[in-house]
Design a protein around this motif. Structure first.
Motif, PDB file in Angstrom:
ATOM      1  N   LYS A 173     -22.484 129.214  -9.618  1.00  0.00           N
ATOM      2  CA  LYS A 173     -21.200 129.004 -10.315  1.00  0.00           C
ATOM      3  C   LYS A 173     -20.050 128.864  -9.312  1.00  0.00           C
ATOM      4  O   LYS A 173     -19.105 128.128  -9.555  1.00  0.00           O
ATOM      5  N   ASP A 174     -20.152 129.604  -8.177  1.00  0.00           N
ATOM      6  CA  ASP A 174     -19.045 129.527  -7.225  1.00  0.00           C
ATOM      7  C   ASP A 174     -19.069 128.233  -6.400  1.00  0.00           C
ATOM      8  O   ASP A 174     -18.238 128.047  -5.516  1.00  0.00           O
ATOM      9  N   ARG A 175     -20.007 127.343  -6.688  1.00  0.00           N
ATOM     10  CA  ARG A 175     -19.989 126.014  -6.052  1.00  0.00           C
ATOM     11  C   ARG A 175     -19.699 124.930  -7.109  1.00  0.00           C
ATOM     12  O   ARG A 175     -19.946 123.744  -6.875  1.00  0.00           O
ATOM     13  N   MET A 176     -19.153 125.343  -8.274  1.00  0.00           N
ATOM     14  CA  MET A 176     -18.867 124.363  -9.330  1.00  0.00           C
ATOM     15  C   MET A 176     -17.745 123.413  -8.926  1.00  0.00           C
ATOM     16  O   MET A 176     -17.723 122.255  -9.326  1.00  0.00           O
ATOM     17  N   GLU A 177     -16.798 123.923  -8.114  1.00  0.00           N
ATOM     18  CA  GLU A 177     -15.656 123.074  -7.747  1.00  0.00           C
ATOM     19  C   GLU A 177     -16.143 121.839  -6.983  1.00  0.00           C
ATOM     20  O   GLU A 177     -15.697 120.719  -7.237  1.00  0.00           O
ATOM     21  N   ILE A 178     -17.104 122.069  -6.101  1.00  0.00           N
ATOM     22  CA  ILE A 178     -17.610 120.942  -5.296  1.00  0.00           C
ATOM     23  C   ILE A 178     -18.448 120.017  -6.191  1.00  0.00           C
ATOM     24  O   ILE A 178     -18.387 118.791  -6.083  1.00  0.00           O
ATOM     25  N   GLN A 179     -19.217 120.607  -7.113  1.00  0.00           N
ATOM     26  CA  GLN A 179     -19.985 119.767  -8.042  1.00  0.00           C
ATOM     27  C   GLN A 179     -19.041 118.946  -8.930  1.00  0.00           C
ATOM     28  O   GLN A 179     -19.304 117.773  -9.218  1.00  0.00           O
ATOM     29  N   ASN A 180     -17.925 119.571  -9.326  1.00  0.00           N
ATOM     30  CA  ASN A 180     -16.986 118.843 -10.193  1.00  0.00           C
ATOM     31  C   ASN A 180     -16.335 117.675  -9.470  1.00  0.00           C
ATOM     32  O   ASN A 180     -16.052 116.641 -10.082  1.00  0.00           O
ATOM     33  N   ILE A 181     -16.114 117.836  -8.163  1.00  0.00           N
ATOM     34  CA  ILE A 181     -15.574 116.702  -7.392  1.00  0.00           C
ATOM     35  C   ILE A 181     -16.579 115.550  -7.442  1.00  0.00           C
ATOM     36  O   ILE A 181     -16.217 114.385  -7.661  1.00  0.00           O
ATOM     37  N   ALA A 182     -17.857 115.872  -7.264  1.00  0.00           N
ATOM     38  CA  ALA A 182     -18.889 114.825  -7.306  1.00  0.00           C
ATOM     39  C   ALA A 182     -18.902 114.143  -8.672  1.00  0.00           C
ATOM     40  O   ALA A 182     -19.011 112.917  -8.776  1.00  0.00           O
TER      41      ALA A 182
END
Ligand code: NDP
Ligand code: MG
Length: 383
Positions: free
Chosen positions: A297-306
């Motif tokens: 969950k704490d890597r969602m920001e990077i996934q959302n950029i993708a």
């Protein structure tokens, strides 16, 4: 006999491609190689495979250091284009690392030939340019990135992607599986390069450790399979045995499994009507213990950029890719901590205004400008 041109021959994918060729000498011939600086590995490839063509930008240095009188040496972009377009070349393997691989993919896309694609960065940065070109010229892009080759295999034989409900892209989790962002604060380069399942080049190994690799792969998959971003789910699967899963609307889920060995997707990419035989580690199904967990969950920001890039176009991908390449280089060179890779990406991504021009020149300009911005961010936060 098919003639293979291997771009990025001296790298990790290059090595796996050469292994598949050497196990199938009756079917494939290495006609040419391209690389950057690694003369000693290139010399060994030349001795072992006797290619006709060698592309290296600093070819004077290579010629001085070697005595290969029968080889044609080439350098520069126009000769790279000539080499890729030679009638003698049947299959082009794009296994250069990073954005440097984009120009070769651009040239290859216009040939109408079979292209084995490893270089995901060229699709992340140039998907909107490359994919229509490949379609226009009838070039056959076959992915050999393991997850994408898995999806490719799961989709083959199906009539329409409209039957697809979901595509699950698996991620090993890398060396820092189950670490939170705060646990990543003091990890070392040595730890980050110590991937539990795969042996790969340094850049992709760091991408795998940050999970940015999976974000690049999400964008790559969107372009390759022309599916809506929402269809893709990223799932952590620490054993790297199931390389991806396609769920169809009738409830069937099809997956592709193999030991983590890049020669498997490469052999599949090279196959035509028959499978290409290679030696491989058979899976022992009675002792397999497969598990899956959510993308952190704490890597969602990077996934959302993708996901944003999937929806807004690949010129945003140029920015994401360039910021990541600078961040990874800066970590490898000891300028920033591992956890700062994300900060370099976020801050650079948010600063950039992106043009809608999809030409190669525009992509190169955006890439250059982004690298300058990303270096400023690195400077402001460096160790
Ligand atoms: P490596 O770093 O091991 O090899 C990179 C290759 O590209 C080398 O031959 C290198 O030449 C060449 N190269 C780098 N920069 C340039 C340049 N400017 N001009 C010409 N050649 C250049 O990388 P990998 O093999 O690990 O990865 C290659 C690509 O495949 C990447 O895009 C990666 O994301 C993708 N990929 C890799 C996987 C793997 O298992 N390794 C899995 C899935 C995808 P030199 O050696 O002379 O520097
Ligand atoms: Mg992969």
């Amino acid at each position: 006999m098919k003639n293979i041109l291997l771009l990025g021959a001296t790298g990790s994918i290059g090595k796996s491609v050469l292994s598949v060729i050497s196990q199938n000498k009756d079917k494939f011939n290495l006609i040419g190689i391209a690389f950057n600086t690694n003369i000693s590995i290139a010399q060994k490839i030349i001795n072992d495979f006797l290619p006709k063509y060698v592309h290296i930008d600093d070819h004077d240095c290579f010629i001085k250091q070697t005595d290969n009188k029968n080889l044609s040496f080439m350098s520069g972009d126009s000769n790279l284009e000539n080499l890729i377009k030679l009638d003698e070349v049947d299959i082009i393997v794009c296994a250069t690392s990073g954005f440097a691989g984009l120009k070769a993919m651009y040239f290859a896309a216009t040939t109408g030939k079979k292209i084995l694609l490893a270089n995901k960065e060229s699709i992340v940065a140039g998907g909107d340019l490359i994919m229509p070109l490949a379609k226009k010229y009838n070039s056959n892009i076959v992915p050999i990135d393991s997850e994408h080759n898995a999806i490719f295999q799961c989709l083959s034989g199906e009539n329409a992607t409209e039957d697809v409900q979901k595509v699950i892209i698996t991620a090993s989790g890398g060396p820092f599986l189950n670490y939170s962002i705060s646990d990543l604060e003091n990890v070392t380069l040595e730890e980050a390069l110590n991937h539990p399942n795969w042996s790969m080049g340094n850049k992709i190994t760091i991408d795998s450790a940050t999970l940015v690799n999976k974000c690049l792969e999400l964008i790559e998959a969107k372009y390759l399979f022309d599916l809506d971003e929402q269809i893709f789910q990223l799932v952590v699967h620490p054993q790297s045995i199931i390389h991806s899963i396609v769920t169809y609307k009738d409830g069937s889920s099809i997956c592709q499994m193999s030991a983590p060995d890049m020669r498997v997707p490469i052999a599949n990419g090279l196959s035509e009507s028959n499978r290409i035989p290679i030696s491989f580690d058979e899976l022992n199904f009675t002792s397999l213990n497969l598990s899956f967990q959510e993308f952190p969950k704490d890597r969602m920001e990077i996934q959302n950029i993708a996901r944003q890039i999937c929806n807004n176009g690949s010129n945003y991908g140029v920015v994401f890719n360039a910021a990541n390449e600078i961040a990874v280089d800066s970590f490898i060179n000891g300028q920033i901590k591992f956890s700062k890779i994300y900060e370099v990406i976020y801050r650079t991504f948010n600063k950039n205004n992106v043009s809608n021009d999809l030409s190669l020149d525009s992509i190169n300009d955006i890439d250059k400008e982004t690298r300058i911005e990303a270096k400023k961010v690195v400077k402001s936060i460096s160790n």
